[in-house]
Design a protein around this motif. Structure first.
Motif, PDB file in Angstrom:
ATOM      1  N   PRO A 239       0.792  -1.232   0.000  1.00 43.70           N
ATOM      2  CA  PRO A 239       0.000   0.000   0.000  1.00 43.70           C
ATOM      3  C   PRO A 239       0.827   1.286   0.000  1.00 43.70           C
ATOM      4  N   CYS A 240       1.970   1.289   0.678  1.00 39.77           N
ATOM      5  CA  CYS A 240       2.770   2.519   0.713  1.00 39.77           C
ATOM      6  C   CYS A 240       3.203   2.924  -0.690  1.00 39.77           C
ATOM      7  N   HIS A 245       2.537   5.682  -6.087  1.00 42.40           N
ATOM      8  CA  HIS A 245       2.416   5.563  -7.542  1.00 42.40           C
ATOM      9  C   HIS A 245       1.162   6.280  -8.043  1.00 42.40           C
ATOM     10  N   ARG A 246       0.065   6.081  -7.321  1.00 45.61           N
ATOM     11  CA  ARG A 246      -1.187   6.713  -7.747  1.00 45.61           C
ATOM     12  C   ARG A 246      -1.067   8.239  -7.692  1.00 45.61           C
ATOM     13  N   HIS A 341       0.766   5.869   9.305  1.00 44.32           N
ATOM     14  CA  HIS A 341       0.651   7.325   9.198  1.00 44.32           C
ATOM     15  C   HIS A 341      -0.702   7.827   8.696  1.00 44.32           C
ATOM     16  N   SER A 342      -1.598   6.931   8.285  1.00 42.51           N
ATOM     17  CA  SER A 342      -2.903   7.404   7.785  1.00 42.51           C
ATOM     18  C   SER A 342      -3.913   7.463   8.905  1.00 42.51           C
ATOM     19  N   ASP A 343      -4.798   8.416   8.807  1.00 41.67           N
ATOM     20  CA  ASP A 343      -5.952   8.460   9.684  1.00 41.67           C
ATOM     21  C   ASP A 343      -6.778   7.176   9.438  1.00 41.67           C
ATOM     22  N   PRO A 344      -7.313   6.534  10.494  1.00 40.27           N
ATOM     23  CA  PRO A 344      -8.019   5.254  10.301  1.00 40.27           C
ATOM     24  C   PRO A 344      -9.156   5.348   9.280  1.00 40.27           C
ATOM     25  N   LYS A 350      -9.193   3.822   1.722  1.00 39.57           N
ATOM     26  CA  LYS A 350      -8.181   3.331   0.784  1.00 39.57           C
ATOM     27  C   LYS A 350      -8.341   1.821   0.602  1.00 39.57           C
ATOM     28  N   LEU A 351      -8.557   1.112   1.698  1.00 45.95           N
ATOM     29  CA  LEU A 351      -8.693  -0.348   1.610  1.00 45.95           C
ATOM     30  C   LEU A 351      -9.961  -0.718   0.841  1.00 45.95           C
ATOM     31  N   GLN A 352     -11.015   0.092   1.035  1.00 41.35           N
ATOM     32  CA  GLN A 352     -12.237  -0.160   0.267  1.00 41.35           C
ATOM     33  C   GLN A 352     -11.950  -0.012  -1.226  1.00 41.35           C
TER      34      GLN A 352
END
Ligand code: SF4
Length: 483
Positions: A239-240, A245-246, A341-344, A350-352
């Protein structure tokens, strides 16, 4: 800290003296280690303990602690790494010595920040709990006495009287009162780490080092083409890197931290210097950057990271520990670890968007809540690859990539392909002895970090200046940090 090339103060002990040094498989050592050890042994011991603590963390989130399966797996890992664990085993001096010294080293390295301390103490507590639980009943009292722990076993009458309180306070949710000795003041009893608060940067890198393969570019170079990157990002990037990349594709720009993290990752998976120059220039020019400005300002940095400018250091891709623990992203930055480092809520979104199921997301968020960032990433790996157990312990974004590629290729190991390195490659300034090259990756990684430091990219470190043939005076080390 003192380093000595000629003074040898190895302990040469007869059998009885050895037993007296370490009377129990478990220890709350009262004295720091006082012998000299070689830098290679120093490093190997620290790396082995790190490996063990990573296993403890993984097992702790994969199995119910204290169950037979958990205990068996943990015992087998401890045995594999040659640490002490059973009270009545023969020839336990070396494993106990390793236990003593390695704990001392990591204690110094891991007391430097709240995050590090919490992680270290949690894993050591679980390890201690396991080892205490397999201590024979008749040895417990002598262990406590030898450790100067004044715990008094309560009487049977008091045990019966207070049984509900005792059960409620037991971490396993219930203990068998007829079998267990119960002690007053049964609080957590770990060696204190507060006195190490004044640690100097000397051991910083140990706490940020990782315990896996060296994922440098050597051998992989040229193995991917630029038009593969988009599909590889969706299938095999952690994911990092997927996130970086995105962002690069969408905004055609990344700030310095993102360029370093992502650029070195791409180098590690096989982008050549020419490909990297083309890739970054194409994106930045799309973002309306003048091509000349790119050539003057940015291509130098890319050539530099490939060891073609400045000190000609061949930089290695960042490990998870380094990404998680150093250089946190600020406003407008996209580097870092999304699990750390991401807010939950953002992580959930992002996971969705990565099509992780609601159940998978909630498992991942639970792991993140417990600060198990790399284990959360492993869970993500298992979900997107549809496997129950990924079969490895994640330490590095490039490891994620190679394991993913291996799995997608039906189990064929890309690491075994001709030209791909199995062992760490020497780096400028790294230890030059054959043993150092075979050793786990921390030492070469430290040295390459040092080169990064010198270029002003990171805080300086003292460790890379050490010669691996030198010895570390552990007693001096304690004195140094206590002064
Ligand atoms: Fe990247 Fe490691 Fe974080 Fe996974 S755990 S997202 S590989 S830094």
């Amino acid at each position: 800290m003192q380093f000595s090339g000629n003074k040898r103060r190895k302990l040469k002990l007869a059998g009885d003296q050895k037993n007296a040094c370490y009377p129990h498989s478990l220890q709350f050592y009262l004295q720091p280690p006082s012998e000299n050890v070689s830098l290679i042994e120093f490093e190997n011991m620290a790396v082995d303990r790190l490996k063990l603590l990573k296993v403890v963390e993984n097992l702790g989130v994969s199995y119910v602690k204290g169950t037979e399966q958990y205990q068996n797996k943990l015992e087998s890992e401890i045995r594999k790494l040659k640490f002490s664990y059973r009270e009545n085993l023969e020839d336990e001096y070396e494993p106990r010595r390793k236990d003593h010294i390695s704990h001392f080293i990591l204690r110094l390295a891991y007391c430097q920040s709240e995050d590090l301390r919490r992680w270290f103490i949690q894993q050591e507590m679980d390890l201690l709990r396991f080892r205490f639980s397999i201590l024979p009943k008749d040895k417990i009292q002598s262990f406590l006495k030898d450790s100067h722990l004044q715990f008094e076993a309560i009487s049977d009458a008091e045990k019966t009287h207070r049984d509900q309180d005792i059960i409620a306070s037991s971490s396993s949710g219930g203990i068998k009162l007829d079998l267990e000795l119960v002690y007053k003041l049964t609080t957590r009893s770990l060696p204190t780490v507060q006195s190490d608060e004044r640690l100097q940067p000397l051991l910083n890198h140990l706490s940020h080092s990782y315990t896996g393969q060296d994922y440098s570019a050597q051998g992989n170079s040229g193995k991917i083409s630029l038009d593969q990157i988009d599909s590889l990002a969706a299938k095999s990037f952690p994911p990092c890197m997927r996130h970086l990349h995105r962002v690069l594709r969408e905004s055609h720009h990344l700030r310095h931290g993102g360029r370093m993290q992502y650029g070195l990752f791409l180098k590690g998976i096989g982008l050549t210097l020419e490909q990297a120059l083309h890739f970054w220039k194409q994106e930045f020019v799309k973002g309306k950057m003048d091509p000349d400005k790119f050539d003057k300002g940015y291509s130098y940095n890319i050539r530099h990271s490939y060891g073609k400018e400045g000190k000609r250091t061949d930089y290695t891709p960042f490990s998870c520990m380094k990404i998680i623990l150093t250089n946190p992203p600020g406003q407008g930055d996209y580097h870092g670890c999304p699990f750390r480092h991401s807010d939950p809520e953002l992580l959930k979104q992002k996971l969705q968007s990565y099509k992780v199921s609601p159940a998978g997301i909630s498992e991942i968020l639970d792991l993140v809540k417990g600060s198990h960032y790399q284990v959360a990433c492993q869970k993500y790996f298992e979900i997107i690859h549809k496997v129950d157990d990924c079969g490895f312990s994640l330490n590095h974004p490039n490891q994620f990539f190679f394991e993913s590629q291996r799995m997608l290729a039906g189990g064929k190991d890309p690491k075994k392909e001709p030209g791909l390195p199995e062992t760490p490659q020497p780096r400028p300034g790294a230890a030059g002895t054959p043993k150092a090259r075979e050793a786990p990756s921390a030492l070469p990684a430290l040295s390459s970090s040092m080169e990064v430091d010198l270029e002003g990219l990171e805080a300086p470190s003292a460790l890379p200046a050490l010669n691996p043939s030198m010895e570390v005076d552990l007693e001096g080390l304690e004195a140094y940090f206590s002064s």
